[in-house]
Each structure stands twice: as structure tokens, then as C-alpha cells.
Design a protein around this motif. Structure first.
Motif, mmCIF file in Angstrom:
data_model
loop_
_atom_site.group_PDB
_atom_site.id
_atom_site.type_symbol
_atom_site.label_atom_id
_atom_site.label_comp_id
_atom_site.label_asym_id
_atom_site.label_seq_id
_atom_site.Cartn_x
_atom_site.Cartn_y
_atom_site.Cartn_z
ATOM 1 N N ASN A 178 42.037 40.923 43.615
ATOM 2 C CA ASN A 178 42.688 41.994 42.862
ATOM 3 C C ASN A 178 43.921 41.401 42.185
ATOM 4 N N GLY A 391 36.104 43.668 36.535
ATOM 5 C CA GLY A 391 35.978 45.081 36.829
ATOM 6 C C GLY A 391 35.905 45.903 35.561
ATOM 7 N N ARG A 440 31.570 52.713 39.940
ATOM 8 C CA ARG A 440 31.639 51.376 40.538
ATOM 9 C C ARG A 440 30.410 51.129 41.409
ATOM 10 N N ASN A 451 32.500 42.928 44.741
ATOM 11 C CA ASN A 451 33.962 43.011 44.805
ATOM 12 C C ASN A 451 34.590 43.422 43.478
ATOM 13 N N GLY A 453 36.399 45.674 40.799
ATOM 14 C CA GLY A 453 37.362 46.748 40.997
ATOM 15 C C GLY A 453 37.475 47.618 39.766
ATOM 16 N N ALA A 511 45.984 48.822 44.161
ATOM 17 C CA ALA A 511 45.132 49.221 45.284
ATOM 18 C C ALA A 511 45.464 50.609 45.822
ATOM 19 N N ASP A 517 41.333 48.906 41.797
ATOM 20 C CA ASP A 517 42.292 47.797 41.791
ATOM 21 C C ASP A 517 43.696 48.263 41.461
#
Length: 591
Positions: A178, A391, A440, A451, A453, A511, A517
Motif C-alpha cells: 500500500n 489498484g 475489488r 492484493n 487495493g 488503509a 488503500d
């Protein structure tokens, strides 16, 4: 099976061929020379697109470079970018462009080309940089003759200290999962100055916002008053280093035929200007972002707002279809342009790509949700690897509430689902957080990394102020219940331009929720979404009636009034009335 990609490219055909070769030779002033070439191909039945990345493993190269190779078949280059490419028979030479004459040790040079072929499309066996074969290692020069006599005294013990000379190369750094976590964001000094000039603006002016690169001139900086700012990419990156920032955000926003469904954000490049987009826009940005002095700065690129969803929802006779969106779907310009950008930026170790994914009020219906996720995956494959995508971002081009606190998509009123209300209109989501988390999950099921974000733009979705509901409605009529309970106070969820009553949302933070993220301010508060009337300008930005408060709407917003503020300037220009309103209606409120 997945649908075929543009120009007949299937996911199976989107192979990556690594030649494992390649060294760019150093200049005559350099010492040991070595390099590696990564050669990737996306091909269809009669042609292919190749991307070439050369990593210099030897001494720095200055004064220019060229890469040569020989095609093993009948491949014929038809177009190139980021290098001057010439071909004689099967022999090809790619020479550096004027803006890229050097390659640092462990630095890279990137270029690409389109080519035709028939039969098989075998990768070249060998590449040379400045005449030296690329092998992926730094060759050593053996002695011309062996020693005439053996050493008289062999060493009795190994060296007591390690050699002082460092290795010629180091493994590339691992990207942060992130990029927003644990570091502070860059505060754009030009946006900060405008915010500080407003009464009360200092309360928010130290928040990180994104820098919009909405035309070629923005790369090196502009001076005219209508631009988003006069600093260029390098100047912003240098300022970020001076601030001690850990990350900086740029919006990559200059596709050919840009924003095909909304005139307010039209751009300078026509629908057939993909070569210019690559060579005059993406390549120079990538060259600057790849400068080694920025290697410890996390550079976050927000890639092409309102692009790929348009190809799904506003084409082929649908209610929102436009001739320009049909054109861009037919010529593949959006997918090819974004794939090229992802490939170029994805090759830089400290750069992170987030692709725009619209918002729940656009693709929250089942008919749009899956197809948009699929075109996202197709485009990532076309870029060479899904690893080029960190992401996705939602809500940059909208005002959707982060969460509706007084009802969910599962709420029923007197036995009637809120989905049947005129406001929700059978959408599967009522707010942006639930949509972003669900999208997502869908993207991961398509083939993206687990993974990835999501980012949510909260710069204009606070919906505070005196009109904000404080509890759920007690009405038993589903429409009345939803309208009295919802904090999103827009007339219609399809309204997007300078919305009356809007407020700042959550401040940027890393986060904040599962799968998210960061909350970000990518659309800087105070920058107009579009002009209320036609304003001539040199940026290619038109007038969209959805920015006119007197316009009575179209099929996309249920033929409702637009809810736009009056007297707005062109998109990206400072709009004081909007900024003051956003502060007044901020939620959480400003202190």
C-alpha cells in the motif's frame, strides 16, 4: 472464455516473450558494459505490438544509444514510439529520441513498435546495444596469456575483510503493498496557495491533492492562467523531495478522444492521435518519473478518469451512447492507450498505477458491473501483465456518499426494497464504500492480484451542513423514505458537475477500511468540474449542458435538473464559490 481483446488479441495470445538478452553497451568512456533486454509481444493473426525494455548493467551511458536486432522471420515494423526505428531487410535499429540520450547504471530505456508478420512470430535471438551483445550480465575480459609461473607462495588464509567494490547491480526494490501507508503525502504548493487565499482555506490546505496532467504542455509546466498550475512534472517531484513527502499523486489524463461522453472534459487529442499520446505524452512523463533521483519517492499515477467504463456503457445505441464513444470503442484507442501507459509506468520500480473505475451510480448495475471489470482485465493483459496495476480508484468524477448511514441495499420499506425507489433505481449499491469493496472482489475473480487495493475520492462527497439528515425517515412510502433518509442530497445520482450542496468528505488517510488503500483527494477541492456556459479556451475543453444549472437533463440523469452551481469556469480552473461551499458543508465538519 474471456471475450477477445481489441484487434482480435485473445488472452491466450497475449504472451510475454523474454529474450533474456540484452545489454546496452556503454560509451567508449565507460568501463565494463552489460545489459538485459525484456521483449514482450501482444499479437494477433497478422500483426503484433512489441514493447522493449533495456536495463543498463554497466557504466552510465551518455551521448546517445541504439539497439539493433535481426528478425528471424518476415516481421516488418510499421510504427514505433520512444525511439527512431529503421529497418533494412530483417535488420532493425532503434535509436534514442532527443529527450532520452542517457541510461544510468541499472537504469532502463523503453520503446515499442507495431509490426506485421505472417506465419510464425519468433522473437529475435540477440539484441545489441551500441554494438555490444546483450547477455544479461557484465562480461569480463580474460587475460591474453596465462601466467608464466605459478605463484611462489599460495595464500594460507582467506581474506579477513570482504572486497570493498560493490556488486555491479542490485536487485530491484520491492514495491509497497500500500503506497499510502506509513508515509506523508505531497502537498501541491500551487493548490495550497489558492486554498490559503480563501477565507478559512488554511484549515484544509495542508492536505495532499493530486496534480492533473491534462495536456502535453502540463508535463514541462505552463504559465497561462487557465491551466491547472504552472509547475511541470519534474518541478513537482523536486518539491515533493524538498517536503520530505513519501508519496506524490499524478492524474494521467490526455487520452485520444478523451471523455467521449462529456464535453466539459474533452481534450486536445483527436480520436486518431494514439501515436502522439504515446510519444508526446506518456513517454516524456515516464522518462521523468524514472529518473533515479526520485527512486525513494512513491509516485502514484491515477490513470485516465472516465475512460474504460465509457466503452461499456455509452456505446452501441445505449441510452448514453455517443458517436465519439462508438469511435473509440471501434478503434481501440482507449484500451491501447491505457495499456501502453500501464506498461511504461509499471516498469518503473517506485511507480504505482491505479486505474479509474467510475462510481457506483454508473456501473453498480449488474449489466455494467461485470463487463466493466472484464474490460479492465483485458486492458491489463494488453499491457503485458496484471502486475502493472496496483489498484483502482472510484468516485473521482462523482459525488457519491462514502456510506449511507440510515439504510442499506437490503433495507425494505413496508415490504418494498429500496432498490425499487426512484433514487436507487434497481442499483445493487447505495454508497461508494460497499461498491468499491464489492468491485475489488469482482476484479480479483477476473484475474487481478489478490492484493490490489481500492482508492475512494472523498474530496466532494461529505454532504454535511444543515440539510444533512440525522436519522432514518419514518415514512412507509419507499421513495419518501429514501429521499428523507439519504445524505447524498443531489437531485439525481447521475448529476456530476459542481453540485450544489456538496461538502468535503473524509480527509485523505491510508488503509481506512478493508480492501481500501486510501481515501484521497484526487479531484482537488476548488477546481471546477466544467463551465456553466461556453468559455473559449486553448485546452480543448468544451461546454457540457450538465454543468448548466438551467438545463433540464437527459436520459443519463432521468431528465432532471443538473443541480450544478452557476457561474463556473472551465474544468480545472479555480472556482471560489465551490471551494467555500465544500468547506461549509464538510463532513466530518471543519474545526
Amino acid at each position: 472464455m474471456r471475450p477477445v481483446l481489441i484487434r482480435g488479441l485473445t488472452a491466450a495470445a497475449a504472451t510475454t516473450l523474454v529474450a533474456g538478452l540484452g545489454i546496452f553497451a556503454a560509451t567508449s568512456a565507460s568501463a565494463a558494459a552489460g545489459c538485459r533486454v525484456d521483449y514482450s509481444v501482444n499479437q494477433w493473426n497478422v500483426g503484433f505490438t512489441a514493447n522493449v525494455t533495456v536495463t543498463n548493467l554497466g557504466d552510465p551511458i551518455s551521448g546517445g544509444w541504439n539497439v539493433t536486432w535481426t528478425f528471424p522471420g518476415n516481421q516488418q515494423v510499421t510504427q514505433g514510439w520512444s525511439a527512431t526505428i529503421t529497418q533494412s531487410g530483417a535488420n532493425v535499429t532503434a535509436a534514442n529520441p532527443s529527450w532520452s540520450t542517457t541510461i544510468a547504471t541499472n537504469g532502463t530505456a523503453n520503446f515499442g513498435f507495431n509490426a506485421s508478420y505472417s506465419g510464425t512470430n519468433t522473437a529475435p535471438a540477440t539484441f545489441k546495444l551500441n554494438g555490444t551483445a546483450c547477455t544479461g550480465t557484465v562480461p569480463t575480459t580474460p587475460p591474453t596469456t596465462g601466467p608464466t609461473t605459478p605463484p611462489t607462495t599460495p595464500p594460507t588464509t582467506p581474506p579477513t575483510t570482504p572486497p570493498t567494490t560493490p556488486p555491479t547491480s542490485t536487485p530491484p526494490g520491492t514495491k509497497a503493498d500500500n503506497p499510502y501507508a506509513g508515509v506523508k503525502g505531497y502537498v501541491n504548493p500551487e493548490w495550497k496557495a489558492k486554498a490559503d487565499a480563501e477565507t478559512g482555506g488554511s484549515r484544509v490546505s495542508n492536505n495532499p491533492t493530486a496534480v492533473w496532467l491534462d495536456r502535453i504542455a502540463a508535463i514541462n509546466g505552463t504559465t497561462d492562467s487557465s491551466s491547472n498550475g504552472s509547475m511541470g512534472v519534474a518541478a513537482h517531484l523536486d518539491a515533493a523531495l524538498a517536503q520530505g513527502a513519501g508519496y506524490i499523486q499524478f492524474v494521467i489524463y490526455d487520452l485520444p478522444g478523451r471523455d467521449c461522453s462529456a464535453l466539459a472534459s474533452n481534450g486536445e487529442l483527436g480520436p486518431n492521435d494514439l501515436p502522439r499520446y504515446k510519444s508526446e505524452y506518456i513517454d516524456p512523463i515516464a522518462a521523468i518519473e524514472g529518473n533515479a533521483k526520485y527512486k525513494n519517492l512513491r509516485i502514484i499515477n491515477i490513470v485516465e478518469i472516465d475512460s474504460l467504463p465509457n466503452i461499456v456503457t455509452n456505446t452501441g445505441g445505449q441510452a448514453g451512447a455517443t458517436a465519439m464513444c462508438d469511435t473509440m470503442k471501434a478503434n481501440g484507442g482507449y484500451q491501447q492507450g491505457i495499456a501502453y501507459a500501464l506498461n511504461k509506468f509499471g516498469a518503473i520500480g517506485n511507480v504505482y498505477n491505479y486505474v479509474d473505475a467510475a462510481h457506483h451510480g454508473w456501473i453498480g448495475w449488474d449489466s455494467n458491473f461485470g463487463p466493466v471489470a472484464d474490460i479492465m482485465y483485458q486492458t491489463a493483459v494488453l499491457s503485458g501483465s496484471v502486475n502493472n496495476v496496483t489498484g483502482f480508484i472510484t468516485n473521482t468524477a462523482n459525488y457519491s456518499a462514502l456510506q449511507e448511514p440510515y439504510f442499506t441495499i437490503n433495507t425494505s420499506v413496508n415490504g418494498t426494497s429500496v432498490r425499487q425507489s426512484k433514487w436507487v433505481d434497481w442499483n445493487q449499491y447505495v454508497d461508494e464504500l460497499s461498491f468499491a469493496q464489492a468491485f475489488r472482489t469482482k476484479l480479483i475473480s477476473e484475474g487481478f492480484n489478490s492484493n490490489i487495493g481500492m482508492l475512494i475520492d472523498t474530496s466532494r462527497n461529505g454532504w454535511g451542513g444543515s440539510s444533512r439528515p440525522t436519522k432514518a425517515s419514518t415514512s412507509t412510502n419507499v421513495d419518501t423514505f429514501v429521499n428523507e433518509s439519504r445524505i447524498d442530497r443531489r437531485i439525481h445520482a447521475g448529476n456530476w458537475c459542481n453540485q450544489s450542496g456538496a461538502g468535503l468528505g473524509e480527509r485523505p488517510k491510508a488503509a481506512p477500511a478493508a480492501g481500501i488503500d486510501a481515501y484521497v483527494w484526487v479531484k482537488p477541492p476548488g477546481e471546477s468540474d466544467g463551465s456553466s456556459s461556453l468559455i473559449p479556451n486553448n485546452e480543448g475543453k468544451g461546454f457540457d449542458q450538465m454543468c448548466d444549472p438551467t438545463y433540464k437533463g437527459n436520459a443519463r440523469n432521468g431528465n432532471n435538473l443538473t443541480g450544478a452551481l452557476p457561474n463556473a469556469p472551465i474544468s480545472g480552473a479555480w472556482f471560489s464559490a465551490q471551494f467555500q461551499q465544500l468547506m461549509a458543508n464538510a463532513y466530518p465538519p471543519l474545526s
